[in-house]
Design a protein around this motif. Structure first.
Motif, PDB file in Angstrom:
ATOM      1  N   LYS A  14      58.587   6.187  37.520  1.00 53.21           N
ATOM      2  CA  LYS A  14      57.431   6.788  36.849  1.00 53.21           C
ATOM      3  C   LYS A  14      57.733   8.133  36.206  1.00 53.21           C
ATOM      4  O   LYS A  14      57.042   8.532  35.255  1.00 53.21           O
ATOM      5  CB  LYS A  14      56.266   6.949  37.828  1.00 53.21           C
ATOM      6  N   PHE A  15      58.772   8.834  36.660  1.00 50.86           N
ATOM      7  CA  PHE A  15      59.005  10.186  36.137  1.00 50.86           C
ATOM      8  C   PHE A  15      59.488  10.198  34.689  1.00 50.86           C
ATOM      9  O   PHE A  15      58.971  10.979  33.878  1.00 50.86           O
ATOM     10  CB  PHE A  15      59.972  10.934  37.060  1.00 50.86           C
TER      11      PHE A  15
ATOM     12  N   TRP B  76      61.261  17.802  40.453  1.00 53.07           N
ATOM     13  CA  TRP B  76      60.925  16.646  41.286  1.00 53.07           C
ATOM     14  C   TRP B  76      61.966  15.537  41.082  1.00 53.07           C
ATOM     15  O   TRP B  76      62.503  14.967  42.044  1.00 53.07           O
ATOM     16  CB  TRP B  76      59.535  16.169  40.896  1.00 53.07           C
ATOM     17  N   ALA B  77      62.267  15.254  39.818  1.00 52.45           N
ATOM     18  CA  ALA B  77      63.221  14.191  39.506  1.00 52.45           C
ATOM     19  C   ALA B  77      64.646  14.547  39.918  1.00 52.45           C
ATOM     20  O   ALA B  77      65.488  13.653  40.085  1.00 52.45           O
ATOM     21  CB  ALA B  77      63.178  13.885  38.012  1.00 52.45           C
TER      22      ALA B  77
ATOM     23  N   ARG C 234      57.181  11.935  31.699  1.00 48.96           N
ATOM     24  CA  ARG C 234      57.789  12.932  30.808  1.00 48.96           C
ATOM     25  C   ARG C 234      57.653  12.521  29.342  1.00 48.96           C
ATOM     26  O   ARG C 234      57.252  13.299  28.475  1.00 48.96           O
ATOM     27  CB  ARG C 234      59.253  13.108  31.196  1.00 48.96           C
TER      28      ARG C 234
ATOM     29  N   SER D  87      53.906  21.607  34.384  1.00 50.63           N
ATOM     30  CA  SER D  87      54.126  20.221  34.798  1.00 50.63           C
ATOM     31  C   SER D  87      55.484  19.713  34.336  1.00 50.63           C
ATOM     32  O   SER D  87      56.143  18.947  35.051  1.00 50.63           O
ATOM     33  CB  SER D  87      53.014  19.331  34.232  1.00 50.63           C
TER      34      SER D  87
ATOM     35  N   TRP E 157      48.657   9.190  36.586  1.00 50.69           N
ATOM     36  CA  TRP E 157      49.511   8.100  37.037  1.00 50.69           C
ATOM     37  C   TRP E 157      48.821   7.354  38.168  1.00 50.69           C
ATOM     38  O   TRP E 157      48.310   7.946  39.129  1.00 50.69           O
ATOM     39  CB  TRP E 157      50.869   8.593  37.532  1.00 50.69           C
TER      40      TRP E 157
ATOM     41  N   ILE F  43      64.303  12.447  30.245  1.00 46.83           N
ATOM     42  CA  ILE F  43      64.000  13.357  31.342  1.00 46.83           C
ATOM     43  C   ILE F  43      65.183  14.261  31.663  1.00 46.83           C
ATOM     44  O   ILE F  43      65.043  15.273  32.344  1.00 46.83           O
ATOM     45  CB  ILE F  43      63.571  12.553  32.587  1.00 46.83           C
TER      46      ILE F  43
ATOM     47  N   ASP G 178      60.212   9.823  46.407  1.00 52.39           N
ATOM     48  CA  ASP G 178      59.416  10.747  45.601  1.00 52.39           C
ATOM     49  C   ASP G 178      58.344  11.463  46.404  1.00 52.39           C
ATOM     50  O   ASP G 178      58.040  12.636  46.162  1.00 52.39           O
ATOM     51  CB  ASP G 178      58.774   9.990  44.434  1.00 52.39           C
TER      52      ASP G 178
ATOM     53  N   VAL H 279      58.047  18.180  37.024  1.00 53.33           N
ATOM     54  CA  VAL H 279      58.639  16.848  36.894  1.00 53.33           C
ATOM     55  C   VAL H 279      60.158  16.944  36.871  1.00 53.33           C
ATOM     56  O   VAL H 279      60.864  16.110  37.469  1.00 53.33           O
ATOM     57  CB  VAL H 279      58.113  16.145  35.619  1.00 53.33           C
ATOM     58  N   ASN H 280      60.684  17.968  36.221  1.00 56.52           N
ATOM     59  CA  ASN H 280      62.136  18.159  36.163  1.00 56.52           C
ATOM     60  C   ASN H 280      62.712  18.413  37.559  1.00 56.52           C
ATOM     61  O   ASN H 280      63.697  17.782  37.960  1.00 56.52           O
ATOM     62  CB  ASN H 280      62.457  19.328  35.236  1.00 56.52           C
TER      63      ASN H 280
ATOM     64  N   TRP I  45      60.848   5.888  41.605  1.00 54.44           N
ATOM     65  CA  TRP I  45      61.344   6.961  40.737  1.00 54.44           C
ATOM     66  C   TRP I  45      61.154   6.631  39.262  1.00 54.44           C
ATOM     67  O   TRP I  45      61.317   7.514  38.407  1.00 54.44           O
ATOM     68  CB  TRP I  45      62.826   7.223  41.017  1.00 54.44           C
TER      69      TRP I  45
END
Length: 442
Positions: free
Chosen positions: A177-178, A261-262, A182, A254, A196, A93, A292, A258-259, A175
């Motif tokens: 799940k990210f 968000w993480a 990915r 997405s 998810w 990630i 999250d 995700v980037n 966290w």
């Protein structure tokens, strides 16, 4: 005369013997040459209409066995290079992915057997911690929760990936799940949606299928309340949506979300700063760490043009619902479905499990005509129960979490077991089943 004949006989015999020896030697040499030549020029196999030739794998110039293009019905991996052959490809990630839409599109063009139906293909992703639960009941619950998800996926033809490894050393708890999401996008380019679902969420309407047409213009689907996310700026709530169950499209948008968000998670050098920003933004947040759910709400209302416009906040059905509000309605819902079956006797007909969706569609008009609006909740989410670390939670009395989770799992399992002729007669007890009563709801 007789004497002359007797004297010439030995000469004639010698000549005949020499001729025979010469011919034998010549024949031997011919046979030897013929045998030697067969090693270099094998006798060709002539295929008649009654013989079937064996198809040999085609060896490409670069030594790869395959064919230039995979047919629509063929499961193969052609020799043309794809993004997988890039030595710089990283599943981590920490390394952003660029041009994912083009890379995924090219891969699907090379694999026609997966291109068909790709727009509606879903992969369910879930998981749990790598170590055993502190409470042994927790491991039992995780097993039953996983079974519930496997049952739902089997009925609807979805694949499922269960992960119990931390793919990033710093990203654990919610966290974790990210990195999984990915990596799953890269591992499954044939899938349009990654779904998810937290380990403590239960599918409680096993026949319901997500209405993908509703989300055709969106890339993220979550459960919540749009007005609380976007409008109430003075009194923001960290519970205006739930990030424990969501669907995200397998696309570059997405990947970027995700980037970002993480980046609010524990792998970021700004992790503590984001915790303070969330603490000052959300009036109901009581702990200083960045989480999250608050992170997603912050991204949506701060950057609505970038993220909000492609996010569908669902609240027309229980895409996921809070268990405290839902479990107590199961008995009334069961009675309502029995009433529907009286109106539509066809719904009580025995049928194969593969026809579950067909009978679910048959039920819809009866539900509407009967005015029966209280249908089964799609997903019941046991937020706050912490089934692995301990059933007892200070928020709830005694074994409330365990008792209600048992009810939810049996409620869902009855919908599965009906196809096999059995039922849990008591939603509070999963240790025994009985033959299915004829009037039990589908």
């Amino acid at each position: 005369m007789a004497k002359s004949t007797f004297q010439n006989k030995p000469t004639t015999c010698v000549c005949l013997a020499n001729t025979f020896l010469f011919l034998s030697l010549l024949l031997f040499l011919l046979l030897l040459l013929w045998n030697l030549s067969s090693f270099y020029n094998p006798i060709p196999i002539i295929h008649s209409p009654f013989t079937k030739s064996k198809s040999e794998p085609k060896l490409e110039p670069d030594g790869v066995v395959g064919s230039p293009n995979c047919a629509a019905h063929e499961l193969c991996d052609p020799p043309e290079k794809s993004f997988y052959d890039n030595p710089g490809l990283s599943y981590s990630i920490e390394k952003p992915m660029k041009n994912w839409d083009e890379k995924r599109s090219d891969w699907l063009k090379q694999h026609l057997s997966f291109a068909t139906g790709a727009r509606d293909r879903i992969l369910v992703v879930t998981g749990s911690q790598p170590l055993p639960c502190e409470n042994p009941i927790g491991d039992h619950l995780l097993l039953r929760l996983f079974k519930n998800k496997v049952d739902y996926c089997r009925i609807h033809g979805y694949d499922i990936f269960y992960n119990n490894a931390y793919l990033h050393p710093k990203m654990d708890a919610y966290w974790a799940k990210f990195p999984v999401i990915r990596a799953t996008m890269l591992a499954h380019p044939e899938v349009e949606w990654i779904w998810w679902i937290d380990s403590d969420a239960v599918f409680t309407d096993m026949k319901f299928r997500v209405p993908l047409d509703r989300y055709k213009d969106h890339n993220l689907v979550v459960y919540g309340w749009p007005n609380l996310v976007y409008e109430d700026k003075a009194n923001k709530s960290g519970t205006s949506l739930n990030a424990g169950v969501f669907m995200i499209r397998n696309c570059q948008w997405s990947m970027d979300l995700v980037n970002d968000w993480a980046e609010m998670g524990p792998n970021s050098p700004n992790y503590k700063k984001w915790g303070q920003i969330q603490l000052s933004t959300f009036k109901d947040k009581t702990y200083p760490h960045s989480d999250d759910q608050s992170a997603l709400i912050y991204l949506l209302f701060k950057h609505k043009d970038k993220w909000g416009n492609k996010t569908y906040i669902e609240n027309e059905y229980y895409f996921q619902g809070y268990w405290v509000e839902i479990v107590k309605t199961y008995d009334n819902i069961t009675e309502g479905y029995k009433e529907v079956e009286i109106l539509g006797p066809t719904l009580r007909r025995r049928h194969a499990e593969k026809l579950s969706e067909y009978y679910a569609k048959l039920r819809e008009p009866y539900l509407e005509d009967a005015g029966f609006k209280r249908r089964r909740p799609f997903v019941t989410h046991f937020t706050g129960c912490q089934q692995c670390n301990g059933i007892h939670n200070t928020m709830y009395v005694g074994d409330t979490c365990w008792i209600e989770m048992q009810r939810a799992l049996n409620f869902a399992d009855n919908q599965v077991l009906r196809n096999y002729g059995f039922v849990h007669p008591d939603l509070m007890n999963s240790s025994f089943v009985s033959p299915l009563p004829f009037d039990y709801p589908a």
